[in-house]
Design a protein around this motif. Structure first.
Motif, PDB file in Angstrom:
ATOM      1  N   VAL A 275       0.838  -1.207   0.000  1.00 23.50           N
ATOM      2  CA  VAL A 275       0.000   0.000   0.000  1.00 23.50           C
ATOM      3  C   VAL A 275       0.871   1.255   0.000  1.00 23.50           C
ATOM      4  O   VAL A 275       0.587   2.230  -0.697  1.00 23.50           O
ATOM      5  CB  VAL A 275      -0.946   0.001   1.220  1.00 23.50           C
ATOM      6  CG1 VAL A 275      -1.790   1.277   1.226  1.00 23.50           C
ATOM      7  CG2 VAL A 275      -1.847  -1.227   1.210  1.00 23.50           C
ATOM      8  N   GLY A 276       1.959   1.227   0.777  1.00 22.71           N
ATOM      9  CA  GLY A 276       2.875   2.370   0.804  1.00 22.71           C
ATOM     10  C   GLY A 276       3.541   2.598  -0.545  1.00 22.71           C
ATOM     11  O   GLY A 276       3.718   3.752  -0.972  1.00 22.71           O
ATOM     12  N   LEU A 277       3.892   1.511  -1.240  1.00 13.22           N
ATOM     13  CA  LEU A 277       4.489   1.638  -2.571  1.00 13.22           C
ATOM     14  C   LEU A 277       3.476   2.198  -3.557  1.00 13.22           C
ATOM     15  O   LEU A 277       3.828   3.019  -4.420  1.00 13.22           O
ATOM     16  CB  LEU A 277       4.991   0.271  -3.045  1.00 13.22           C
ATOM     17  CG  LEU A 277       5.676   0.231  -4.416  1.00 13.22           C
ATOM     18  CD1 LEU A 277       6.870   1.184  -4.463  1.00 13.22           C
ATOM     19  CD2 LEU A 277       6.117  -1.191  -4.752  1.00 13.22           C
ATOM     20  N   PHE A 278       2.234   1.787  -3.429  1.00 10.84           N
ATOM     21  CA  PHE A 278       1.162   2.340  -4.274  1.00 10.84           C
ATOM     22  C   PHE A 278       1.059   3.852  -4.076  1.00 10.84           C
ATOM     23  O   PHE A 278       0.952   4.615  -5.048  1.00 10.84           O
ATOM     24  CB  PHE A 278      -0.158   1.650  -3.935  1.00 10.84           C
ATOM     25  CG  PHE A 278      -1.375   2.357  -4.456  1.00 10.84           C
ATOM     26  CD1 PHE A 278      -1.671   2.364  -5.812  1.00 10.84           C
ATOM     27  CD2 PHE A 278      -2.239   3.027  -3.585  1.00 10.84           C
ATOM     28  CE1 PHE A 278      -2.791   3.025  -6.299  1.00 10.84           C
ATOM     29  CE2 PHE A 278      -3.360   3.678  -4.072  1.00 10.84           C
ATOM     30  CZ  PHE A 278      -3.640   3.675  -5.426  1.00 10.84           C
ATOM     31  N   GLN A 279       1.104   4.314  -2.824  1.00  6.12           N
ATOM     32  CA  GLN A 279       1.088   5.750  -2.533  1.00  6.12           C
ATOM     33  C   GLN A 279       2.247   6.466  -3.210  1.00  6.12           C
ATOM     34  O   GLN A 279       2.077   7.528  -3.825  1.00  6.12           O
ATOM     35  CB  GLN A 279       1.186   5.990  -1.027  1.00  6.12           C
ATOM     36  CG  GLN A 279      -0.086   5.808  -0.243  1.00  6.12           C
ATOM     37  CD  GLN A 279       0.116   6.164   1.211  1.00  6.12           C
ATOM     38  OE1 GLN A 279       0.557   5.347   2.011  1.00  6.12           O
ATOM     39  NE2 GLN A 279      -0.204   7.387   1.562  1.00  6.12           N
ATOM     40  N   SER A 280       3.432   5.889  -3.094  1.00  5.41           N
ATOM     41  CA  SER A 280       4.638   6.530  -3.634  1.00  5.41           C
ATOM     42  C   SER A 280       4.595   6.616  -5.152  1.00  5.41           C
ATOM     43  O   SER A 280       5.017   7.621  -5.738  1.00  5.41           O
ATOM     44  CB  SER A 280       5.881   5.760  -3.187  1.00  5.41           C
ATOM     45  OG  SER A 280       5.978   5.723  -1.782  1.00  5.41           O
ATOM     46  N   LEU A 281       4.096   5.574  -5.806  1.00  8.11           N
ATOM     47  CA  LEU A 281       4.024   5.584  -7.267  1.00  8.11           C
ATOM     48  C   LEU A 281       3.044   6.645  -7.766  1.00  8.11           C
ATOM     49  O   LEU A 281       3.325   7.351  -8.742  1.00  8.11           O
ATOM     50  CB  LEU A 281       3.607   4.200  -7.771  1.00  8.11           C
ATOM     51  CG  LEU A 281       4.644   3.084  -7.617  1.00  8.11           C
ATOM     52  CD1 LEU A 281       4.048   1.743  -8.047  1.00  8.11           C
ATOM     53  CD2 LEU A 281       5.898   3.383  -8.433  1.00  8.11           C
ATOM     54  N   ILE A 282       1.896   6.765  -7.089  1.00 11.26           N
ATOM     55  CA  ILE A 282       0.926   7.797  -7.466  1.00 11.26           C
ATOM     56  C   ILE A 282       1.539   9.182  -7.261  1.00 11.26           C
ATOM     57  O   ILE A 282       1.364  10.093  -8.100  1.00 11.26           O
ATOM     58  CB  ILE A 282      -0.377   7.656  -6.657  1.00 11.26           C
ATOM     59  CG1 ILE A 282      -1.051   6.321  -6.968  1.00 11.26           C
ATOM     60  CG2 ILE A 282      -1.323   8.809  -6.973  1.00 11.26           C
ATOM     61  CD1 ILE A 282      -1.445   6.127  -8.409  1.00 11.26           C
ATOM     62  N   ALA A 283       2.264   9.366  -6.147  1.00 14.33           N
ATOM     63  CA  ALA A 283       2.911  10.652  -5.868  1.00 14.33           C
ATOM     64  C   ALA A 283       3.930  10.989  -6.946  1.00 14.33           C
ATOM     65  O   ALA A 283       4.024  12.142  -7.393  1.00 14.33           O
ATOM     66  CB  ALA A 283       3.585  10.614  -4.501  1.00 14.33           C
ATOM     67  N   LEU A 284       4.699   9.981  -7.397  1.00 14.67           N
ATOM     68  CA  LEU A 284       5.685  10.193  -8.461  1.00 14.67           C
ATOM     69  C   LEU A 284       5.009  10.618  -9.752  1.00 14.67           C
ATOM     70  O   LEU A 284       5.456  11.565 -10.423  1.00 14.67           O
ATOM     71  CB  LEU A 284       6.495   8.913  -8.675  1.00 14.67           C
ATOM     72  CG  LEU A 284       7.522   8.938  -9.805  1.00 14.67           C
ATOM     73  CD1 LEU A 284       8.590  10.010  -9.547  1.00 14.67           C
ATOM     74  CD2 LEU A 284       8.170   7.570  -9.985  1.00 14.67           C
ATOM     75  N   VAL A 285       3.926   9.943 -10.109  1.00  9.54           N
ATOM     76  CA  VAL A 285       3.190  10.287 -11.339  1.00  9.54           C
ATOM     77  C   VAL A 285       2.648  11.707 -11.258  1.00  9.54           C
ATOM     78  O   VAL A 285       2.726  12.484 -12.223  1.00  9.54           O
ATOM     79  CB  VAL A 285       2.047   9.279 -11.576  1.00  9.54           C
ATOM     80  CG1 VAL A 285       1.151   9.746 -12.719  1.00  9.54           C
ATOM     81  CG2 VAL A 285       2.604   7.895 -11.880  1.00  9.54           C
ATOM     82  N   LEU A 286       2.114  12.083 -10.093  1.00 13.06           N
ATOM     83  CA  LEU A 286       1.559  13.425  -9.916  1.00 13.06           C
ATOM     84  C   LEU A 286       2.631  14.497 -10.058  1.00 13.06           C
ATOM     85  O   LEU A 286       2.428  15.517 -10.732  1.00 13.06           O
ATOM     86  CB  LEU A 286       0.887  13.535  -8.544  1.00 13.06           C
ATOM     87  CG  LEU A 286      -0.463  12.826  -8.382  1.00 13.06           C
ATOM     88  CD1 LEU A 286      -0.893  12.836  -6.928  1.00 13.06           C
ATOM     89  CD2 LEU A 286      -1.526  13.477  -9.252  1.00 13.06           C
ATOM     90  N   ILE A 287       3.779  14.282  -9.426  1.00  9.55           N
ATOM     91  CA  ILE A 287       4.857  15.275  -9.483  1.00  9.55           C
ATOM     92  C   ILE A 287       5.358  15.435 -10.912  1.00  9.55           C
ATOM     93  O   ILE A 287       5.558  16.560 -11.401  1.00  9.55           O
ATOM     94  CB  ILE A 287       6.011  14.882  -8.545  1.00  9.55           C
ATOM     95  CG1 ILE A 287       5.594  15.095  -7.092  1.00  9.55           C
ATOM     96  CG2 ILE A 287       7.263  15.699  -8.849  1.00  9.55           C
ATOM     97  CD1 ILE A 287       6.652  14.703  -6.081  1.00  9.55           C
ATOM     98  N   VAL A 288       5.570  14.318 -11.606  1.00  8.09           N
ATOM     99  CA  VAL A 288       6.058  14.382 -12.987  1.00  8.09           C
ATOM    100  C   VAL A 288       5.037  15.085 -13.881  1.00  8.09           C
ATOM    101  O   VAL A 288       5.401  15.932 -14.720  1.00  8.09           O
ATOM    102  CB  VAL A 288       6.353  12.961 -13.519  1.00  8.09           C
ATOM    103  CG1 VAL A 288       6.669  13.008 -15.011  1.00  8.09           C
ATOM    104  CG2 VAL A 288       7.516  12.343 -12.758  1.00  8.09           C
ATOM    105  N   THR A 289       3.751  14.775 -13.707  1.00  8.34           N
ATOM    106  CA  THR A 289       2.700  15.378 -14.528  1.00  8.34           C
ATOM    107  C   THR A 289       2.591  16.876 -14.284  1.00  8.34           C
ATOM    108  O   THR A 289       2.582  17.688 -15.227  1.00  8.34           O
ATOM    109  CB  THR A 289       1.353  14.712 -14.238  1.00  8.34           C
ATOM    110  OG1 THR A 289       1.450  13.300 -14.472  1.00  8.34           O
ATOM    111  CG2 THR A 289       0.263  15.301 -15.128  1.00  8.34           C
ATOM    112  N   VAL A 290       2.500  17.270 -13.010  1.00  6.04           N
ATOM    113  CA  VAL A 290       2.376  18.691 -12.677  1.00  6.04           C
ATOM    114  C   VAL A 290       3.636  19.448 -13.073  1.00  6.04           C
ATOM    115  O   VAL A 290       3.567  20.595 -13.525  1.00  6.04           O
ATOM    116  CB  VAL A 290       2.080  18.866 -11.169  1.00  6.04           C
ATOM    117  CG1 VAL A 290       2.055  20.340 -10.790  1.00  6.04           C
ATOM    118  CG2 VAL A 290       0.754  18.218 -10.814  1.00  6.04           C
TER     119      VAL A 290
END
Length: 303
Positions: A275-290
């Motif tokens: 679950v923690g890795l899922f959080q981190s991957l979503i955060a990475l995608v968000l940062i790269v996109t923004v």
């Protein structure tokens, strides 16, 4: 740039890199070395087997989380609370920094700055304890004041009607002063000749803020906004753990608390890591996109 030229520049500015060394070491030890433990999310981890001796489980624990009947609610709650904190909480330090910059009385300015910084250094346990005393339904100063105005006592804490107001309000109160420091520094770095030129052109205080101060801190604000988007899947562990109760669980259960309770209290380390890795991957995608959007819109980006 050739490697020899690069090393020459590094050697020329070696003192600056020396100051950076403690931070680099800290990030390496506490941010990069722990990445080795990511494999726990893909193993049936046991303390006996360790990282390498535990059998592989593939995507078993990711599937368990998404099959969990409350997973959708937990993700939704996390996004809602994080978005509210970002939308409401992000501009507040900017507003405070601008207001402090407009104060001409230095003693009053330093007093306000100090009072706004102090809550950041108070732990959430102390903050929530203070809130429980202040907002107690019977005997709390806030409800006593309301009673004196013939208003019925209100249950502010652990009440779905006031849950978001309490969460966002306490978060802003605790962090606004500390987060405003970097904006104060950015404002201090604005060329004063720009203010003088604007005053000569007849600009008042509001026009000075709009045409000089805000453009002067725009780049800093964009960078911090990009970094802030990485926390959209992290609503805040301590605050939600203490301010969420059975009566508000439907709207207050978030990923941070779910990871800790499953991993530490119930010993499901592989599940919590997934679950923690899922959080981190979503955060990475968000940062790269923004970051990509910010680079196209404002020519300011992290990379």
């Amino acid at each position: 740039m050739s490697s020899s030229t690069l090393w020459k520049r590094i050697w020329k500015h070696k003192l600056f890199y020396l100051f950076m060394l403690p931070g680099i070491i800290w990030f390496f030890l506490f941010s990069y070395v722990p990445l080795y433990g990511i494999q726990v999310a893909f193993r049936d981890y046991t303390f006996v087997g360790g990282f390498t001796g535990s059998p592989w489980a593939g995507l078993k624990y990711f599937k368990q989380f998404f099959d969990y009947y409350q997973s959708t609610d937990i993700i939704r709650n996390t996004i809602i609370i994080s978005l509210m904190k970002l939308i409401i909480g992000f501009p507040m330090p900017i507003i405070l920094a601008i207001l402090l910059n407009e104060i001409r009385n230095l003693k009053f300015k330093k007093t306000v700055q100090t009072l706004s910084y102090l809550p950041y250094f108070i732990s959430w346990i102390v903050v929530v304890t203070l809130m429980q005393r202040l907002f107690a339904t019977y005997g709390g100063p806030v409800n006593d004041l309301l009673s004196s105005m013939s208003v019925e006592p209100i249950q502010f804490l652990y009440n779905t009607s006031w849950f978001y107001e309490v969460i966002i309000g306490s978060d802003v109160w605790k962090n606004i002063g500390w987060n405003s420091i970097i904006y104060m520094a950015a404002i201090a770095g604005i060329d004063q000749q720009l203010y003088e030129a604007a005053k000569i052109d007849g600009a008042g205080r509001f026009r000075l803020i709009w045409h000089v101060t805000l453009p002067g801190i725009r780049n800093v604000a964009v960078i911090l906004f990009i970094l802030a988007t990485g926390s959209l899947m992290s609503a805040g562990f301590e605050q939600l753990l203490l301010l969420n109760g059975p009566s508000t669980a439907a709207i207050g259960s978030v990923l941070d608390v779910h990871v800790i309770t499953q991993g530490i209290q119930q010993g499901r380390l592989s599940y919590a890591a997934a679950v923690g890795l899922f959080q981190s991957l979503i955060a990475l995608v968000l940062i790269v996109t923004v970051n990509r959007i910010a680079r196209k819109v404002s020519d300011v980006s992290l990379f």
